[in-house]
Design a protein around this motif. Structure first.
Motif, PDB file in Angstrom:
ATOM      1  N   THR A  36      20.558   9.842  48.084  1.00  0.00           N
ATOM      2  CA  THR A  36      21.196  10.618  49.150  1.00  0.00           C
ATOM      3  C   THR A  36      22.653  10.165  49.249  1.00  0.00           C
ATOM      4  OG1 THR A  36      20.777   9.084  51.000  1.00  0.00           O
ATOM      5  CG2 THR A  36      19.011  10.621  50.420  1.00  0.00           C
ATOM      6  N   ARG A  37      23.449  10.989  49.883  1.00  0.00           N
ATOM      7  CA  ARG A  37      24.869  10.654  50.038  1.00  0.00           C
ATOM      8  C   ARG A  37      25.056   9.413  50.895  1.00  0.00           C
ATOM      9  NH1 ARG A  37      29.554   9.267  48.552  1.00  0.00           N
ATOM     10  NH2 ARG A  37      31.320   9.985  49.799  1.00  0.00           N
ATOM     11  N   LEU A  38      24.297   9.281  51.968  1.00  0.00           N
ATOM     12  CA  LEU A  38      24.425   8.100  52.824  1.00  0.00           C
ATOM     13  C   LEU A  38      24.034   6.834  52.072  1.00  0.00           C
ATOM     14  CD1 LEU A  38      23.132   9.257  56.328  1.00  0.00           C
ATOM     15  CD2 LEU A  38      25.458   8.591  55.699  1.00  0.00           C
ATOM     16  N   ARG A  39      23.014   6.905  51.256  1.00  0.00           N
ATOM     17  CA  ARG A  39      22.608   5.732  50.473  1.00  0.00           C
ATOM     18  C   ARG A  39      23.656   5.401  49.418  1.00  0.00           C
ATOM     19  NH1 ARG A  39      16.056   6.813  49.699  1.00  0.00           N
ATOM     20  NH2 ARG A  39      15.488   6.232  51.846  1.00  0.00           N
ATOM     21  N   GLU A  40      24.261   6.425  48.845  1.00  0.00           N
ATOM     22  CA  GLU A  40      25.340   6.199  47.888  1.00  0.00           C
ATOM     23  C   GLU A  40      26.502   5.476  48.562  1.00  0.00           C
ATOM     24  OE1 GLU A  40      27.510   9.047  44.673  1.00  0.00           O
ATOM     25  OE2 GLU A  40      27.837   9.608  46.772  1.00  0.00           O
ATOM     26  N   ILE A  41      26.848   5.910  49.772  1.00  0.00           N
ATOM     27  CA  ILE A  41      27.923   5.265  50.525  1.00  0.00           C
ATOM     28  C   ILE A  41      27.567   3.815  50.833  1.00  0.00           C
ATOM     29  CG2 ILE A  41      29.125   5.241  52.753  1.00  0.00           C
ATOM     30  CD1 ILE A  41      28.929   8.316  52.729  1.00  0.00           C
ATOM     31  N   ALA A  42      26.349   3.599  51.331  1.00  0.00           N
ATOM     32  CA  ALA A  42      25.933   2.252  51.704  1.00  0.00           C
ATOM     33  C   ALA A  42      25.910   1.317  50.501  1.00  0.00           C
ATOM     34  CB  ALA A  42      24.550   2.297  52.361  1.00  0.00           C
ATOM     35  N   ASP A  43      25.388   1.785  49.386  1.00  0.00           N
ATOM     36  CA  ASP A  43      25.275   0.934  48.194  1.00  0.00           C
ATOM     37  C   ASP A  43      26.644   0.600  47.613  1.00  0.00           C
ATOM     38  OD1 ASP A  43      22.568   1.103  48.580  1.00  0.00           O
ATOM     39  OD2 ASP A  43      22.210   2.557  46.972  1.00  0.00           O
ATOM     40  N   ALA A  44      27.551   1.585  47.594  1.00  0.00           N
ATOM     41  CA  ALA A  44      28.896   1.320  47.066  1.00  0.00           C
ATOM     42  C   ALA A  44      29.647   0.345  47.965  1.00  0.00           C
ATOM     43  CB  ALA A  44      29.673   2.636  46.928  1.00  0.00           C
ATOM     44  N   ARG A  45      29.527   0.530  49.283  1.00  0.00           N
ATOM     45  CA  ARG A  45      30.175  -0.383  50.229  1.00  0.00           C
ATOM     46  C   ARG A  45      29.614  -1.795  50.073  1.00  0.00           C
ATOM     47  NH1 ARG A  45      32.241   1.081  55.311  1.00  0.00           N
ATOM     48  NH2 ARG A  45      30.729  -0.349  56.242  1.00  0.00           N
ATOM     49  N   ALA A  46      28.303  -1.899  49.923  1.00  0.00           N
ATOM     50  CA  ALA A  46      27.681  -3.213  49.783  1.00  0.00           C
ATOM     51  C   ALA A  46      28.107  -3.891  48.481  1.00  0.00           C
ATOM     52  CB  ALA A  46      26.164  -3.083  49.839  1.00  0.00           C
ATOM     53  N   GLY A  47      28.211  -3.097  47.413  1.00  0.00           N
ATOM     54  CA  GLY A  47      28.653  -3.674  46.145  1.00  0.00           C
ATOM     55  C   GLY A  47      30.069  -4.215  46.229  1.00  0.00           C
TER      56      GLY A  47
END
Length: 212
Positions: A36-47
């Protein structure tokens, strides 16, 4: 001109509010690897946060290691060298780490590593490497008699392994929960995600805006 979302088999971003998309109960209905887009945002931010946090931790570790060298040897040059390098590295990493807090990455951006993805995995990896290397350090100390040098190497190794293998996974493993918590506490981040919800369009790779 009104925003029109393309026809999709999945619920459009406008079908729920941002708060509803962020609801953890909704997220539990979908597999953790469902894109999902929100998960993509969260994972990129966390990385990104994990990378800068690792450098920040390395900078602090360098300062502490310089202090250890000074306490053991009484020499000021190692203290100054390690402290200056560590302070500069920590300051730069800390500045970028703060910027990540308000960052909403563009669609398709991925910031990931090949290391452990959880705190437990990072601790096991660091512990295993430390154990194996210490076997050789102990043998070297016993055969050469340079115990102090081996201890200093071991201390530096602990700092490095914690910074590289423990700190990033601790952040990456909590990336989605962190985004949810920071969105609730930061109006600027919430506003950015709301704009993203209103403007985002499905892609072939990511069909749904949420859940998180």
């Amino acid at each position: 001109m009104a925003h029109v979302e393309p026809v999709s088999a999945y619920p459009p971003a406008s079908s729920r509010t941002l708060a509803q998309w962020l609801d953890p109960e909704l997220g539990e209905r979908y597999a953790p690897d469902f894109p999902t887009r929100l998960r993509e945002i969260a994972d990129a931010r966390a990385g990104a946060a994990g990378m800068w946090a690792a450098l920040l931790s390395t900078g602090f570790a360098a300062v502490v290691f310089g202090g250890v060298l000074f306490a053991v040897t009484g020499r000021t040059l190692p203290l100054l060298t390690w402290s200056i390098i560590g302070a500069v590295l920590a300051a730069v990493a800390g500045w970028f780490l703060r910027r990540v807090r308000h960052w909403v990455p563009r669609s398709g951006i991925s910031v990931s590593g090949r290391g452990p993805g959880t705190l437990r995995g990072g601790m096991w990896a660091a512990g295993g490497i430390l154990f194996l290397i210490n076997v050789f350090l102990v043998i070297g100390a016993l055969t050469s008699g340079r115990v102090l040098s081996m201890v200093l190497v071991d201390i530096g190794l602990v700092f490095l392994l914690v910074s590289v293998l423990v700190v990033p996974p601790a952040i990456v493993g909590r990336g989605r929960r962190t985004l949810r918590r920071q969105t609730q506490a930061d109006p600027l981040l919430a506003a950015s995600l709301e704009r993203e919800r209103l403007s985002w369009m499905p892609t072939g790779r990511t069909e749904m805006f949420g859940p998180l």
